[in-house]
Design an enzyme around this catalytic site. Sequence first.
Site, mmCIF file in Angstrom:
data_model
loop_
_atom_site.group_PDB
_atom_site.id
_atom_site.type_symbol
_atom_site.label_atom_id
_atom_site.label_comp_id
_atom_site.label_asym_id
_atom_site.label_seq_id
_atom_site.Cartn_x
_atom_site.Cartn_y
_atom_site.Cartn_z
ATOM 1 N N TYR A 146 -46.964 127.290 -102.385
ATOM 2 C CA TYR A 146 -46.769 126.552 -101.137
ATOM 3 C C TYR A 146 -47.905 126.780 -100.148
ATOM 4 O O TYR A 146 -48.062 126.030 -99.195
ATOM 5 C CB TYR A 146 -45.425 126.913 -100.486
ATOM 6 C CG TYR A 146 -44.216 126.493 -101.308
ATOM 7 C CD1 TYR A 146 -44.350 126.167 -102.652
ATOM 8 C CD2 TYR A 146 -42.962 126.428 -100.756
ATOM 9 C CE1 TYR A 146 -43.258 125.792 -103.411
ATOM 10 C CE2 TYR A 146 -41.858 126.050 -101.511
ATOM 11 C CZ TYR A 146 -42.015 125.738 -102.843
ATOM 12 O OH TYR A 146 -40.940 125.369 -103.593
ATOM 13 N N ASP A 227 -36.590 130.612 -116.178
ATOM 14 C CA ASP A 227 -35.751 129.604 -116.851
ATOM 15 C C ASP A 227 -34.432 130.231 -117.299
ATOM 16 O O ASP A 227 -33.357 129.635 -117.165
ATOM 17 C CB ASP A 227 -36.499 128.912 -118.004
ATOM 18 C CG ASP A 227 -37.319 129.856 -118.870
ATOM 19 O OD1 ASP A 227 -37.385 131.068 -118.566
ATOM 20 O OD2 ASP A 227 -37.902 129.387 -119.867
ATOM 21 N N ASP A 251 -37.192 129.244 -103.948
ATOM 22 C CA ASP A 251 -36.757 127.979 -103.333
ATOM 23 C C ASP A 251 -35.744 127.295 -104.247
ATOM 24 O O ASP A 251 -34.658 126.896 -103.820
ATOM 25 C CB ASP A 251 -38.000 127.096 -103.118
ATOM 26 C CG ASP A 251 -37.688 125.821 -102.354
ATOM 27 O OD1 ASP A 251 -36.639 125.764 -101.680
ATOM 28 O OD2 ASP A 251 -38.500 124.884 -102.434
ATOM 29 N N ASP A 255 -31.253 127.275 -104.030
ATOM 30 C CA ASP A 255 -30.416 126.062 -103.968
ATOM 31 C C ASP A 255 -29.342 126.119 -105.052
ATOM 32 O O ASP A 255 -28.183 125.758 -104.826
ATOM 33 C CB ASP A 255 -31.260 124.791 -104.179
ATOM 34 C CG ASP A 255 -31.757 124.196 -102.862
ATOM 35 O OD1 ASP A 255 -31.959 124.968 -101.906
ATOM 36 O OD2 ASP A 255 -31.936 122.960 -102.802
HETATM 37 C C1 IPM Z 1 -36.314 125.736 -97.891
HETATM 38 C C2 IPM Z 1 -36.861 124.340 -97.860
HETATM 39 C C3 IPM Z 1 -38.319 124.384 -97.486
HETATM 40 C C4 IPM Z 1 -39.010 125.228 -98.527
HETATM 41 C C5 IPM Z 1 -38.997 123.014 -97.344
HETATM 42 C C6 IPM Z 1 -38.306 122.161 -96.332
HETATM 43 C C7 IPM Z 1 -40.465 123.144 -97.052
HETATM 44 O O1 IPM Z 1 -36.637 123.717 -99.069
HETATM 45 O O2 IPM Z 1 -36.386 126.425 -96.863
HETATM 46 O O3 IPM Z 1 -35.812 126.142 -98.944
HETATM 47 O O4 IPM Z 1 -39.309 124.743 -99.600
HETATM 48 O O5 IPM Z 1 -39.239 126.393 -98.263
HETATM 49 MG MG MG Z 2 -35.432 124.809 -100.397
#
Ligand code: IPM
Ligand code: MG
Length: 360
Positions: A146, A227, A251, A255
Site C-alpha cells: 500500500y 491462503d 486488510d 474483513d
Molecule cells: C481498511 C480499508 C482501507 C485499507 C482502505 C479504505 C484504504 O479497507 O481500513 O481496511 O485498505 O486499509
Molecule cells: Mg479493508
Amino acid sequence: MELKITCIPGDGIGPEIVNEAKKVLNKVAKKYGHTMNYTDILMGGASIDVHGVPLTDEAIETAKAADAVLMGSIGGDTNTSPWYQLPPNLRPEAGLLKIRKALNLFANLRPAYLYPELADACPLKKEISEAGFDMMIMRELTGGLYFGERKTVEENGVKKAIDTLTYDENEIRRIAIRGFDIAMKRRKKVTSVDKANVLDSSRLWRAVVNEVAKDYPEVTLEHMLVDNCAMQLVKDPAQFDVILTENMFGDILSDEASMVTGSIGMLSSASLNDTKFGLYEPSHGSAPDIAGKDIANPIATILSAAMMLRYSFDLDKEADAIEAAVKKVLEDGFRTGDIYSEGCEKVGCAKMGNLIAERI
Ligand code: IPM
Ligand code: MG
C-alpha cells in the site's frame, strides 16, 4: 480528565456512526467525571469537496495536536462517485493512507470476537460457531504494497501496472513486538501469517518474527501461509489468538474474520504508533448505499471508542463499561439490520446509540 479528541466523520455512513460514538462517550464522560473536547476535521470525499484534496496539512496538524483521533469512514461508490474520476493520489482513500503514514500508525489492532448473542448471525456451521472465537488481528499498517512505489506505464503499446511490496527488518520487528506484547496479555499464542513459499518479503518477515519470539518464551508461535489462514478462519476460527501479518494480508483477513463474527458492522480497530496516540475507526467502509438512512450499525465505531479509552487514555473501567453496554444491548435483543435475526427487535443507527448510552 480532559480528553482531547479529533473526530473525522468522513463520508457515507461515517457522520452517523461517529455521532453515536460521541453520544456514548459523552455518557461515559458524565458518569465518570471526564471532559470531552472534540474538534472535527475533514478527510476523504468530504475534504475533496471543500479543499480539492482528501486531507490537508492543516487537518494533519489538528489531528497531531489531539490525544487521539476517532474516525467514521471515508470513500464513496467507486463506480459512480465523481471522486473516483480524480487521479489516484487525490481520491478519498489516499487521505486515509496519508494520515496513517503522517502519524506513523504502524500497528493496527482488529479484534474479532463472536458474541454468543450473535451466534445466529454467524454464517458458519453450528458445530464451528459453538466453539466460539476471540482473536486479535495485528495488521502492519504503514508498509508493504500500500506504500510501495507504483506506476502505470505503456511499453510497446501494452499497458503495464507496477506495485512494489517492500519491508525492512525494522518495520517487521516493531509490529512483531507489538503482536507478542498483546499475546502476553491474552492467550499467549501468535500465528504469524505470510506467503513465505513465494515472497522474499515474507521470508524476511518469518526470520524477524522468529528472532523476536526468542524474547517471549511463554508465547507459542506458529507460522501459517496466508491462503491456508483464509481457509482456517472459516474452518476452525477458535484456534487463533493473535494473528500477526503484513498490510495487505491483514486488510483481507480482517474483513473475513469480521464476517464470521456475524457482520463487519461489529469490528472495531485501533491504529497505534510508538506513543499513546492512536486513530480509532471501525474496520468497515463508508457503505454509501445505506448512508443517511439511519440503518447503519454504529457498534464497530462505539467499540472503537472503547479501544480509544483503553489504549490512548488508560481508562480501562470506562472502556469496560462501553463493552458491557454493547453486550447488554445485544442480550436485550436489539439489533440493527445487518445482525438481525428472528425474535429480535430491529432498530436504527441512532436508536442503537441511545440504547447503548442508556446502559452506561
Ligand atoms: C481498511 C480499508 C482501507 C485499507 C482502505 C479504505 C484504504 O479497507 O481500513 O481496511 O485498505 O486499509
Ligand atoms: Mg479493508
